[in-house]
Enzyme design. Structure first.
Site, PDB file in Angstrom:
ATOM      1  N   HIS A 143       0.844  -1.191   0.000  1.00 63.14           N
ATOM      2  CA  HIS A 143       0.000   0.000   0.000  1.00 63.14           C
ATOM      3  C   HIS A 143       0.883   1.246   0.000  1.00 63.14           C
ATOM      4  O   HIS A 143       2.049   1.189   0.383  1.00 63.14           O
ATOM      5  CB  HIS A 143      -0.908   0.018   1.227  1.00 63.14           C
ATOM      6  CG  HIS A 143      -2.031  -0.960   1.154  1.00 63.14           C
ATOM      7  ND1 HIS A 143      -3.093  -0.923   2.025  1.00 63.14           N
ATOM      8  CD2 HIS A 143      -2.272  -2.004   0.316  1.00 63.14           C
ATOM      9  CE1 HIS A 143      -3.940  -1.887   1.726  1.00 63.14           C
ATOM     10  NE2 HIS A 143      -3.455  -2.573   0.704  1.00 63.14           N
ATOM     11  N   GLU A 176       0.897   4.076   1.843  1.00 65.82           N
ATOM     12  CA  GLU A 176       1.407   4.517   3.148  1.00 65.82           C
ATOM     13  C   GLU A 176       2.507   3.582   3.629  1.00 65.82           C
ATOM     14  O   GLU A 176       3.510   4.019   4.189  1.00 65.82           O
ATOM     15  CB  GLU A 176       0.271   4.569   4.183  1.00 65.82           C
ATOM     16  CG  GLU A 176      -0.870   5.475   3.805  1.00 65.82           C
ATOM     17  CD  GLU A 176      -1.988   4.786   3.030  1.00 65.82           C
ATOM     18  OE1 GLU A 176      -3.116   5.318   3.043  1.00 65.82           O
ATOM     19  OE2 GLU A 176      -1.751   3.728   2.403  1.00 65.82           O
ATOM     20  N   CYS A 189      -6.152   2.226   5.174  1.00 66.25           N
ATOM     21  CA  CYS A 189      -6.936   1.015   5.422  1.00 66.25           C
ATOM     22  C   CYS A 189      -6.942   0.647   6.907  1.00 66.25           C
ATOM     23  O   CYS A 189      -5.999   0.917   7.641  1.00 66.25           O
ATOM     24  CB  CYS A 189      -6.396  -0.149   4.593  1.00 66.25           C
ATOM     25  SG  CYS A 189      -4.756  -0.732   5.058  1.00 66.25           S
ATOM     26  N   CYS A 208      -2.698   0.052   7.256  1.00 62.57           N
ATOM     27  CA  CYS A 208      -1.996   1.338   7.210  1.00 62.57           C
ATOM     28  C   CYS A 208      -2.360   2.262   8.366  1.00 62.57           C
ATOM     29  O   CYS A 208      -1.498   2.996   8.857  1.00 62.57           O
ATOM     30  CB  CYS A 208      -2.225   2.003   5.859  1.00 62.57           C
ATOM     31  SG  CYS A 208      -1.482   1.050   4.512  1.00 62.57           S
TER      32      CYS A 208
END
Length: 143
Positions: free
Chosen positions: A45, A47, A73, A83
């Site tokens: 992801h 982040e 998320c 995240c």
């Protein structure tokens, strides 16, 4: 946020995932790190990619802001740490997003709420949502 949006455009499109960009900015306005979804592997992801470029105990994180084109998320389908939890562990006090995660892949993303309840300042820039969504045209209508 415009830098994060440009990073989202670099994401390899994936049928089962959003294209997201993230930028971590220090108190002085300098960019500390950036990343985008699937930058280094298919499950990464944005982040996660950005935070992975800094030491976990980097003292600059305590005054930083993370700009993410999508709400961080709160749950993952892979065994990786969500995240929102990563941001809390890094003790980043401010998160700026362009739009909240719709229920396309996760029925109830509560990253915004988890961060806010933990005392993180969370700001949503509604005026940039359309620009942030544009990197996700491969997923159909997300309005």
């Amino acid at each position: 946020m415009r830098r994060a949006i440009s990073l989202a455009a670099l994401c390899p499109p994936a049928a089962g995932a959003y294209s997201v960009g993230a930028v971590i900015v220090g108190e002085d306005g300098s960019e500390l790190a950036s990343g985008y979804s699937r930058e280094a592997d298919p499950h990464e992801h944005a982040e996660e990619a950005a935070l992975g470029k800094l030491l976990e105990d980097d003292p600059r994180l305590g005054g930083a802001t993370i700009y993410s084109t999508l709400e961080p998320c709160s749950q993952r389908h892979s065994p990786r740490t969500p995240c929102a939890q990563r941001i809390l562990a890094a003790e980043i006090p401010r998160v700026v997003i362009a739009w909240r995660e719709p229920s396309l892949f996760v029925n109830d993303c509560v990253g915004y709420e988890e961060l806010a309840e933990a005392g993180v300042e969370v700001v949503e820039l509604h005026e940039l949502a359309a620009a942030a969504k544009s990197a996700n045209a491969h997923l159909g209508d997300l309005a």
